[in-house]
Design a protein around this motif. Structure first.
Motif, PDB file in Angstrom:
ATOM      1  N   UNK A  50       1.035  -1.049   0.017  1.00  0.00           N
ATOM      2  CA  UNK A  50       0.585   0.146  -0.027  1.00  0.00           C
ATOM      3  C   UNK A  50       0.625   0.801  -0.032  1.00  0.00           C
ATOM      4  N   UNK A  51       0.718   1.859  -1.187  1.00  0.00           N
ATOM      5  CA  UNK A  51       1.417   3.073  -0.803  1.00  0.00           C
ATOM      6  C   UNK A  51       0.656   4.558  -1.241  1.00  0.00           C
ATOM      7  N   UNK A  52       1.188   5.515  -0.459  1.00  0.00           N
ATOM      8  CA  UNK A  52       0.723   6.952   0.438  1.00  0.00           C
ATOM      9  C   UNK A  52       1.589   7.763  -0.511  1.00  0.00           C
ATOM     10  N   UNK A  53       0.385   8.846  -0.991  1.00  0.00           N
ATOM     11  CA  UNK A  53       1.672   9.770  -1.637  1.00  0.00           C
ATOM     12  C   UNK A  53       0.818  11.340  -1.760  1.00  0.00           C
ATOM     13  N   UNK A  54       1.219  11.939  -1.808  1.00  0.00           N
ATOM     14  CA  UNK A  54       0.548  13.425  -1.819  1.00  0.00           C
ATOM     15  C   UNK A  54      -0.139  14.070  -3.049  1.00  0.00           C
ATOM     16  N   UNK A  55      -1.461  13.504  -3.564  1.00  0.00           N
ATOM     17  CA  UNK A  55      -2.603  13.964  -4.984  1.00  0.00           C
ATOM     18  C   UNK A  55      -1.698  14.973  -5.248  1.00  0.00           C
ATOM     19  N   UNK A  56      -1.171  15.249  -6.258  1.00  0.00           N
ATOM     20  CA  UNK A  56      -1.326  16.485  -7.528  1.00  0.00           C
ATOM     21  C   UNK A  56      -2.237  16.917  -7.465  1.00  0.00           C
ATOM     22  N   UNK A  57      -2.951  18.031  -7.415  1.00  0.00           N
ATOM     23  CA  UNK A  57      -4.082  18.868  -6.818  1.00  0.00           C
ATOM     24  C   UNK A  57      -4.046  19.577  -8.677  1.00  0.00           C
ATOM     25  N   UNK A  58      -5.117  19.393  -8.928  1.00  0.00           N
ATOM     26  CA  UNK A  58      -5.201  20.003 -10.517  1.00  0.00           C
ATOM     27  C   UNK A  58      -5.587  18.845 -12.002  1.00  0.00           C
ATOM     28  N   UNK A  59      -4.551  17.824 -11.302  1.00  0.00           N
ATOM     29  CA  UNK A  59      -3.946  16.740 -12.097  1.00  0.00           C
ATOM     30  C   UNK A  59      -5.830  16.132 -13.006  1.00  0.00           C
ATOM     31  N   UNK A  60      -5.636  16.545 -14.263  1.00  0.00           N
ATOM     32  CA  UNK A  60      -6.429  15.927 -14.515  1.00  0.00           C
ATOM     33  C   UNK A  60      -7.012  14.066 -15.458  1.00  0.00           C
ATOM     34  N   UNK A 202       9.866  -2.332  -6.963  1.00  0.00           N
ATOM     35  CA  UNK A 202      10.523  -1.467  -6.560  1.00  0.00           C
ATOM     36  C   UNK A 202      10.772  -0.248  -7.975  1.00  0.00           C
ATOM     37  N   UNK A 203      11.390  -1.085  -9.105  1.00  0.00           N
ATOM     38  CA  UNK A 203      11.180   0.344  -9.950  1.00  0.00           C
ATOM     39  C   UNK A 203       9.502   0.579 -10.191  1.00  0.00           C
ATOM     40  N   UNK A 204       9.145  -0.007 -10.416  1.00  0.00           N
ATOM     41  CA  UNK A 204       7.909   1.125 -10.286  1.00  0.00           C
ATOM     42  C   UNK A 204       7.656   1.960  -9.629  1.00  0.00           C
ATOM     43  N   UNK A 205       7.798   2.034  -7.744  1.00  0.00           N
ATOM     44  CA  UNK A 205       7.468   2.871  -6.909  1.00  0.00           C
ATOM     45  C   UNK A 205       9.084   3.835  -7.764  1.00  0.00           C
ATOM     46  N   UNK A 206       9.788   3.122  -7.818  1.00  0.00           N
ATOM     47  CA  UNK A 206      10.926   4.410  -7.996  1.00  0.00           C
ATOM     48  C   UNK A 206      10.294   5.416  -9.391  1.00  0.00           C
ATOM     49  N   UNK A 207       9.778   5.116 -10.175  1.00  0.00           N
ATOM     50  CA  UNK A 207      10.052   6.046 -11.258  1.00  0.00           C
ATOM     51  C   UNK A 207       8.438   6.258 -10.201  1.00  0.00           C
ATOM     52  N   UNK A 208       7.655   6.349 -10.148  1.00  0.00           N
ATOM     53  CA  UNK A 208       6.592   7.173  -9.782  1.00  0.00           C
ATOM     54  C   UNK A 208       6.979   8.254  -8.016  1.00  0.00           C
ATOM     55  N   UNK A 209       7.823   8.545  -7.616  1.00  0.00           N
ATOM     56  CA  UNK A 209       8.175   8.911  -6.726  1.00  0.00           C
ATOM     57  C   UNK A 209       9.354  10.492  -7.438  1.00  0.00           C
ATOM     58  N   UNK A 210      10.246   9.691  -8.521  1.00  0.00           N
ATOM     59  CA  UNK A 210      10.880  10.488  -9.108  1.00  0.00           C
ATOM     60  C   UNK A 210       9.960  11.514  -9.918  1.00  0.00           C
ATOM     61  N   UNK A 211       9.089  11.572  -9.987  1.00  0.00           N
ATOM     62  CA  UNK A 211       8.152  12.533 -10.581  1.00  0.00           C
ATOM     63  C   UNK A 211       8.056  13.628  -9.901  1.00  0.00           C
ATOM     64  N   UNK A 212       8.289  13.147  -8.451  1.00  0.00           N
ATOM     65  CA  UNK A 212       8.510  14.849  -7.329  1.00  0.00           C
ATOM     66  C   UNK A 212       9.268  15.311  -8.139  1.00  0.00           C
TER      67      UNK A 212
END
Length: 303
Positions: A50-60, A202-212
């Protein structure tokens, strides 16, 4: 109509006792502090994260996700509920993960009946059914932190709020899926057996975090694993078993504290302190106030 859903914390003890209260057996959550494959592998049998992250506001919403591909067929064949209500995403992510691993996980009578009832619904109706489940909602709310100041079920979100979101990742039918109720379908991240899950996620999570931005560190990751006490008993690890039992006791204590509102206690404590100073007489109360002001002033000067 069912009542509202309160915010719950991303906490291994909260999630573990929440699923136990729903009837799930021999499963627990463990917080992960690194994105190392070895840390996941060390936990033994893993059912997902389960991954918790800040949801980008205004993301469509887009026709294509930023990573992976939408599997629209899986939206109907897997247990994938759309998120239809605020604050429910934590429990929704947990339920989605576990109900898709039934057969490997003993989900209990109540969740099994819920899955049988809602399993053939389209995602939107599954989400509505989950949101209106008194059992799941009341269990979820029983782990919300008590607050005398804010009712999260009625407060409207503002642009200044930091909105956080829970999603699940798990291996289903030897495919790695991202289960996010705010998306139109499960997101497929390629082939993945349960054994391969630690190295594939792990690579999937790393790519997701790298977008921030690099300054964003507010993430939380928890693994859903087989009860670590069972493994400790199986291999005769008495020290490990004692460690896990101590952890459970601490979680139980922390969860009990979450249910209590301590404002009344603090108020009475302060009244007692003030009364004691007044009873001392001879200007003791005024002296106490002046000393407190002096300490505050000194602290401000330091900063």
């Amino acid at each position: 109509m069912s009542g509202g859903w309160n915010t719950i914390e991303s906490d291994a003890g909260v999630f573990t006792y929440l699923i136990e209260k729903l009837g799930v057996k021999d499963i627990q959550f463990e917080e992960l502090t690194t994105l190392e494959v070895s840390e996941l592998q060390a936990l033994g049998t893993i059912y997902g994260v389960i991954f918790l992250f800040k949801y980008p506001s205004g993301e469509k919403r887009s026709d294509t996700p930023k990573d992976g591909t939408y599997d629209h067929e899986a939206a109907n064949t897997l247990f994938f509920p759309a998120q239809t209500i605020q604050n429910a995403c934590g429990t929704q992510a947990i339920v989605s993960l576990l109900l898709n691993r039934e057969g490997e996980v003993e989900i209990g009578k109540e969740l099994k009946e819920f899955k049988e009832f809602a399993g053939d619904f389209p995602p939107e109706l599954r989400g509505e059914t989950l949101s209106n489940s008194d059992l799941i909602r009341e269990t979820h709310n029983s782990f919300a932190r008590s607050s005398p100041f804010i009712d999260e079920t009625t407060r409207a979100a503002t642009e200044d709020d930091d909105v956080f979101h829970f999603i699940a990742y798990t291996s289903i039918n030897n495919k790695l899926y991202e289960l996010d109720g705010l998306q139109p379908a499960p997101i497929l991240h390629g082939d993945c057996t349960p054994t391969d899950f630690p190295s594939k996620i792990i690579p999937v999570l790393q790519r997701r975090i790298a977008r921030y931005p690099e300054t964003e560190i507010r993430f939380n990751l928890m693994a859903c694993v087989r009860d670590l006490r069972i493994r400790a008993r199986e291999i005769g690890d008495e020290d490990g078993l004692e460690l896990q039992e101590d952890k459970r006791a601490r979680w139980l204590w922390e969860n009990s504290l979450r249910r209590h509102n301590f404002v009344g206690f603090i108020s009475e404590l302060l009244k007692g302190v003030v009364k004691a100073k007044l009873d001392e007489g001879n200007g003791a109360y005024d002296k106490w106030i002046e000393e407190a002001k002096a300490r505050t002033k000194k602290q401000r000067e330091k900063t």
